[in-house]
Write an enzyme that holds these catalytic residues in place. Structure first.
Site, PDB file in Angstrom:
ATOM      1  N   CYS A  35      14.176  83.597  11.482  1.00  0.00           N
ATOM      2  CA  CYS A  35      12.906  82.724  11.133  1.00  0.00           C
ATOM      3  C   CYS A  35      12.329  83.274   9.807  1.00  0.00           C
ATOM      4  O   CYS A  35      12.587  84.471   9.560  1.00  0.00           O
ATOM      5  CB  CYS A  35      12.049  82.876  12.270  1.00  0.00           C
ATOM      6  SG  CYS A  35      12.406  82.544  14.019  1.00  0.00           S
ATOM      7  N   ARG A  76      17.260  81.931   6.956  1.00  0.00           N
ATOM      8  CA  ARG A  76      16.629  82.762   7.896  1.00  0.00           C
ATOM      9  C   ARG A  76      16.677  82.006   9.521  1.00  0.00           C
ATOM     10  O   ARG A  76      16.526  82.677  10.495  1.00  0.00           O
ATOM     11  CB  ARG A  76      15.351  83.393   7.644  1.00  0.00           C
ATOM     12  CG  ARG A  76      15.213  84.163   6.376  1.00  0.00           C
ATOM     13  CD  ARG A  76      15.337  85.595   7.097  1.00  0.00           C
ATOM     14  NE  ARG A  76      15.508  86.485   6.107  1.00  0.00           N
ATOM     15  CZ  ARG A  76      15.507  87.868   6.073  1.00  0.00           C
ATOM     16  NH1 ARG A  76      15.522  88.451   7.326  1.00  0.00           N
ATOM     17  NH2 ARG A  76      15.823  88.760   4.981  1.00  0.00           N
ATOM     18  N   TRP A 101      14.300  79.725  14.000  1.00  0.00           N
ATOM     19  CA  TRP A 101      15.575  80.129  14.605  1.00  0.00           C
ATOM     20  C   TRP A 101      15.136  80.342  16.163  1.00  0.00           C
ATOM     21  O   TRP A 101      14.816  81.263  16.560  1.00  0.00           O
ATOM     22  CB  TRP A 101      16.352  81.455  14.042  1.00  0.00           C
ATOM     23  CG  TRP A 101      17.885  81.505  14.523  1.00  0.00           C
ATOM     24  CD1 TRP A 101      18.981  80.712  14.311  1.00  0.00           C
ATOM     25  CD2 TRP A 101      18.215  82.151  15.801  1.00  0.00           C
ATOM     26  NE1 TRP A 101      19.890  81.167  15.063  1.00  0.00           N
ATOM     27  CE2 TRP A 101      19.398  82.031  15.868  1.00  0.00           C
ATOM     28  CE3 TRP A 101      17.317  83.111  16.680  1.00  0.00           C
ATOM     29  CZ2 TRP A 101      20.208  82.939  16.912  1.00  0.00           C
ATOM     30  CZ3 TRP A 101      18.216  83.907  17.592  1.00  0.00           C
ATOM     31  CH2 TRP A 101      19.745  83.780  17.698  1.00  0.00           C
ATOM     32  N   ASN A 121       7.416  85.467  13.718  1.00  0.00           N
ATOM     33  CA  ASN A 121       8.923  85.920  13.779  1.00  0.00           C
ATOM     34  C   ASN A 121       8.923  87.046  14.890  1.00  0.00           C
ATOM     35  O   ASN A 121       7.795  88.036  14.658  1.00  0.00           O
ATOM     36  CB  ASN A 121       9.311  86.690  12.310  1.00  0.00           C
ATOM     37  CG  ASN A 121       9.541  85.195  11.216  1.00  0.00           C
ATOM     38  OD1 ASN A 121       9.625  84.169  11.787  1.00  0.00           O
ATOM     39  ND2 ASN A 121       9.845  85.972  10.264  1.00  0.00           N
ATOM     40  N   GLY A 122       9.789  87.012  15.649  1.00  0.00           N
ATOM     41  CA  GLY A 122       9.969  88.018  16.420  1.00  0.00           C
ATOM     42  C   GLY A 122       9.770  87.638  18.009  1.00  0.00           C
ATOM     43  O   GLY A 122       9.989  86.528  18.285  1.00  0.00           O
ATOM     44  N   GLU A 167      37.484  91.345  10.009  1.00  0.00           N
ATOM     45  CA  GLU A 167      36.366  90.545   9.223  1.00  0.00           C
ATOM     46  C   GLU A 167      37.064  88.905   8.934  1.00  0.00           C
ATOM     47  O   GLU A 167      36.039  88.044   8.601  1.00  0.00           O
ATOM     48  CB  GLU A 167      35.879  91.234   7.931  1.00  0.00           C
ATOM     49  CG  GLU A 167      35.247  90.992   6.892  1.00  0.00           C
ATOM     50  CD  GLU A 167      33.979  90.398   7.489  1.00  0.00           C
ATOM     51  OE1 GLU A 167      33.385  90.684   8.875  1.00  0.00           O
ATOM     52  OE2 GLU A 167      33.245  89.669   6.967  1.00  0.00           O
ATOM     53  N   LYS A 173      34.920  85.693   9.919  1.00  0.00           N
ATOM     54  CA  LYS A 173      34.377  84.846   8.911  1.00  0.00           C
ATOM     55  C   LYS A 173      34.861  83.243   9.314  1.00  0.00           C
ATOM     56  O   LYS A 173      34.032  82.460   9.092  1.00  0.00           O
ATOM     57  CB  LYS A 173      34.999  85.243   7.495  1.00  0.00           C
ATOM     58  CG  LYS A 173      34.304  85.357   6.095  1.00  0.00           C
ATOM     59  CD  LYS A 173      33.111  86.083   6.194  1.00  0.00           C
ATOM     60  CE  LYS A 173      32.153  86.329   7.269  1.00  0.00           C
ATOM     61  NZ  LYS A 173      31.486  87.395   7.128  1.00  0.00           N
ATOM     62  N   GLU A 233      32.883  82.021  12.328  1.00  0.00           N
ATOM     63  CA  GLU A 233      31.345  81.781  11.961  1.00  0.00           C
ATOM     64  C   GLU A 233      31.232  80.530  11.461  1.00  0.00           C
ATOM     65  O   GLU A 233      29.918  79.795  11.582  1.00  0.00           O
ATOM     66  CB  GLU A 233      30.451  83.069  11.852  1.00  0.00           C
ATOM     67  CG  GLU A 233      30.643  83.454  10.514  1.00  0.00           C
ATOM     68  CD  GLU A 233      29.983  84.728  10.077  1.00  0.00           C
ATOM     69  OE1 GLU A 233      29.013  84.972  10.888  1.00  0.00           O
ATOM     70  OE2 GLU A 233      30.086  85.328   9.289  1.00  0.00           O
ATOM     71  N   HIS A 280      51.436  93.613  22.560  1.00  0.00           N
ATOM     72  CA  HIS A 280      50.838  94.058  23.890  1.00  0.00           C
ATOM     73  C   HIS A 280      49.840  92.839  24.540  1.00  0.00           C
ATOM     74  O   HIS A 280      49.077  93.498  25.313  1.00  0.00           O
ATOM     75  CB  HIS A 280      49.882  95.157  23.655  1.00  0.00           C
ATOM     76  CG  HIS A 280      50.799  96.359  23.217  1.00  0.00           C
ATOM     77  ND1 HIS A 280      51.769  96.956  23.936  1.00  0.00           N
ATOM     78  CD2 HIS A 280      51.156  96.934  21.714  1.00  0.00           C
ATOM     79  CE1 HIS A 280      52.213  98.164  23.547  1.00  0.00           C
ATOM     80  NE2 HIS A 280      51.847  97.763  22.104  1.00  0.00           N
ATOM     81  N   LYS A 295      20.613  84.625   9.710  1.00  0.00           N
ATOM     82  CA  LYS A 295      21.114  85.519   8.684  1.00  0.00           C
ATOM     83  C   LYS A 295      20.777  86.905   8.857  1.00  0.00           C
ATOM     84  O   LYS A 295      21.560  87.912   9.040  1.00  0.00           O
ATOM     85  CB  LYS A 295      20.331  85.007   7.173  1.00  0.00           C
ATOM     86  CG  LYS A 295      21.015  86.283   6.050  1.00  0.00           C
ATOM     87  CD  LYS A 295      22.324  85.996   6.044  1.00  0.00           C
ATOM     88  CE  LYS A 295      22.757  87.158   4.907  1.00  0.00           C
ATOM     89  NZ  LYS A 295      24.288  87.388   4.786  1.00  0.00           N
TER      90      LYS A 295
HETATM   91  C1  AGP Z   1      28.182  88.020   9.140  1.00  0.00           C
HETATM   92  O1  AGP Z   1      28.565  87.086   8.421  1.00  0.00           O
HETATM   93  C2  AGP Z   1      27.255  87.685   9.950  1.00  0.00           C
HETATM   94  N1  AGP Z   1      26.382  86.624   9.765  1.00  0.00           N
HETATM   95  C3  AGP Z   1      26.663  89.026  10.892  1.00  0.00           C
HETATM   96  O2  AGP Z   1      27.741  89.477  11.625  1.00  0.00           O
HETATM   97  C4  AGP Z   1      25.789  90.084  10.122  1.00  0.00           C
HETATM   98  O3  AGP Z   1      26.882  90.858   9.464  1.00  0.00           O
HETATM   99  C5  AGP Z   1      25.308  90.933  11.031  1.00  0.00           C
HETATM  100  O4  AGP Z   1      24.297  90.112  11.934  1.00  0.00           O
HETATM  101  C6  AGP Z   1      24.423  92.182  10.679  1.00  0.00           C
HETATM  102  O5  AGP Z   1      23.322  91.774   9.797  1.00  0.00           O
HETATM  103  P1  AGP Z   1      22.922  92.865   8.559  1.00  0.00           P
HETATM  104  O6  AGP Z   1      24.263  93.466   7.888  1.00  0.00           O
HETATM  105  O7  AGP Z   1      21.976  92.020   8.095  1.00  0.00           O
HETATM  106  O8  AGP Z   1      22.651  94.075   9.475  1.00  0.00           O
END
Ligand code: AGP
Length: 614
Positions: free
Chosen positions: A2, A27, A74, A100-101, A487, A491, A494, A510, A609
């Protein structure tokens, strides 16, 4: 998670608020809304979907007010509907609020307000807070600082996290903000003041800002601003210059922020390591660790806490630091660490990595570590972020704002900084000057090597095209390339919504090997040296089962024709820097894979984000 922006000034608020929301859209992008002070009432526009929908609605209604608050959401409490979209108005129309929160005890507060006859029109905890302020405001009729007092009384009854901006219909020249656990800052312009959850909301309009600390209230008026404690006492307002530029937060010639940020990596890496080597070139000097040298020399254990991509960077860090400094390292999901009673062992340092510096799980892990009396260090890109404020020391990543929801440049920078940390700790232990110099030189070579990989973006687009029909993909690597495989899989999933998993290459046999068929491509990230042969053997196991294989491999590693369908070459390098070089093709592969599927890589579904709720 948000975004909030508020405007009080001598210009029409609409344009500043919409510009701010566009910058904050990363956000949250479920819905957006704005409320403007309009005589003795509010005019409100709320739309589901993107900020552009709201911008269209406001072009038509054309509010002329110079005071307004806006929000991009969000969803946490309640579905994505207009009713749940912020700003919320109190039932009596007196208070407008963006939040927010999460207010954890909202259900109790809602019951209390309903007994008083308040009717609710949304499912949100935010509307409850808005009405709680209105409830106290009504009771304080005739009193001085009525809105401020009502806000203080309401917040005293709330449990949970908030960053809020509040307007009152009776007070055309006043905006209040408050924060606990969710960032908020005041932007100081010429004849105008902003309140926002993130500096990018007002970059280009404002140079100076004041970051609120947890438990502080901002009072914005036409003739200036004040920062107060929750008790209503004056608090120190430290003005900082915003180091972001308009270019940092605008797309320029790129199609998406993710693409822009992938291509920014040579510069980002250069900035991350710049000026951070010792004069003799054999060690790293991280200013944020100064003063802690004695503890660093005596360390028995390092525990990394982080989430998502940042956690993958820490997992690479585990391999690098153990190899260079021979200190035992563990990597924990921040969300698990905070609820675990992990045994205290000797001198332990907790390192929290977070691009935003605002991820709640990571912050709570740090708070828990501090309660246990452990030294806490932050690695963050968030200047002035909660992580930066709440740790004993830290290292800024200096990569500029990362706006694409899929983290790219923050990951490679965090890995480089883990390498720097390994080098610094290693030189305090057994690492020789010669070894130190070799590693320092390898790190300094990174920007040019990454540039050379980025020149082959078209080859990666063609590979992504070839495999773009796949719904299941496996990513495999050994040692420090195992977290790189994780990673690569994260990527891809997501932003493309294809199912992807990362495994250590030898784990294939395994279990995951059962998935192999001609429709399940396997992407191997290949080491140099002794282990390369073992990974190539794993590739052959996949080929023997008719699984397609794409290898990301150093130039020097010979790969037999029968072991891979496709090979993408990266420069041969030191083991310490290979994880970064191997990541770049995986980022571009995921980026093109998603674009070929016609997806918006910057705003993947369901993601935000910065995750500021548990
Ligand atoms: C990464 O592509 C993601 N959007 C997510 O996993 C992110 O890395 C995670 O939420 C941690 O965010 P931060 O680094 O701002 O703490």
């Amino acid at each position: 998670m948000c975004g909030i922006v508020g405007y009080l000034g001598d210009r029409i608020a609409r344009e500043a608020l919409i510009d701010g929301l566009r910058r904050l859209e990363y956000r949250g992008y479920d819905s957006a809304g704005a409320a403007f002070h309009d005589g003795d009432r509010f005019s409100v526009a709320r739309e589901t979907g993107r900020v552009e929908n709201l911008a269209g609605a406001l072009r038509e209604s054309d509010p002329q007010s110079t005071l307004g608050i806006a929000h991009t959401r969000w969803a946490t409490h309640g579905a994505v509907t207009v009713a749940n979209t912020h700003p919320h108005l109190s039932h009596d129309g007196k208070i407008a609020l963006v939040h927010n929160g999460v207010i954890e005890n909202f259900a109790d507060l809602k019951r209390f307000l309903m007994r008083k006859g308040v009717e609710f029109s949304s499912e949100t905890d935010s509307e409850v807070l808005c009405n709680l302020i209105a409830h106290h405001y009504a009771k304080l009729e005739g009193e001085e600082n009525r809105l401020l007092e009502a806000l203080r009384k309401a917040l005293a009854r709330c449990r949970g996290a908030y960053g809020i901006a509040v307007l009152c219909a009776d007070q055309p020249g006043l905006m209040l903000g408050a924060r606990r656990g969710s960032p908020l800052l005041v932007g100081l312009g010429e004849g105008e003041t902003f309140l926002a959850s993130d500096a990018s909301a007002f970059v280009g309009r404002v140079r100076d800002a004041v970051y609120l600390n947890d438990g502080e209230i901002a009072v914005l008026q036409e003739d200036g601003f004040r920062i107060l404690t929750m008790e209503g006492e004056d608090a120190q307002a430290v003005t900082q210059t915003i180091d972001q530029t308009v270019e940092d937060v605008e797309l320029g010639d790129f199609e998406s922020y993710m693409e822009k940020e992938i291509y920014e990596q040579p510069t980002a890496l250069e900035n991350s390591i710049l000026g951070r080597f010792g004069e003799d070139g054999t060690t790293a000097k991280l200013g944020g660790l100064e003063g802690h040298e004695d503890t660093l020399r005596q360390l028995d254990r390092i525990v990394f806490v982080a989430c998502g991509t940042a956690r993958h960077a820490c997992m690479v860090g585990e391999y690098l630091i153990e190899r260079l400094a021979r200190v035992p390292v563990e990597v924990e999901h921040a969300s698990e660490f905070r609820y675990r009673n992990s045994p205290k062992a000797g001198h332990t340092m907790v390192i929290a990595a977070s691009q935003s510096g605002e991820t709640l799980d990571t912050l709570e892990a740090v708070r828990e570590a501090r309660i246990k009396g452990l030294l806490t260090i932050g690695i963050t890109n968030g200047v002035g972020s909660s992580l930066a404020r709440e740790t004993d020391g830290g290292v800024y990543q200096r990569v500029g704002p990362e706006i694409g929801v899929a983290s790219t440049k923050a990951f490679t920078s965090q890995v480089a900084l883990c390498g720097m940390l390994g080098l610094a700790l290693g030189r305090m232990r057994g690492l020789s000057p010669m070894q130190g110099r070799e590693i320092a030189e390898a790190l300094q070579a990174l920007p040019a090597q990454v540039s050379s990989i980025l020149q082959h973006g078209e080859a990666l687009r063609e590979l992504a095209q070839k495999y773009s029909e796949a719904e299941h993909l496996l990513f495999l690597g050994r040692q420090e390339l195992y977290p790189v495989a994780l990673e690569g899989a994260l990527k891809l999933k997501e932003i493309s919504y294809a199912h992807a998993e990362g495994y250590p290459a030898a784990e294939l046999k395994h279990g995951p090997i059962a998935l192999i068929n001609p429709e399940c491509p396997c992407i191997f990230v290949v080491e140099d040296g002794e282990l390369a042969g073992k990974t190539i053997a794993n590739m052959q196991e996949v080929k023997a089962r008719k699984g397609p294989v794409l290898a990301i491999a150093p130039e020097a590693v010979a790969i037999p024709d029968e072991a891979a369908d496709d090979i993408f070459r990266i420069p041969s390098s030191h083991d310490i820097t290979r994880p970064i070089l191997a990541t770049i093709p995986l980022q571009l592969f995921a980026y093109h894979f998603a674009r070929i599927r016609g997806l918006d890589v910057d705003k993947p579904r369901n993601l935000a984000k910065s995750v500021t709720v548990e």
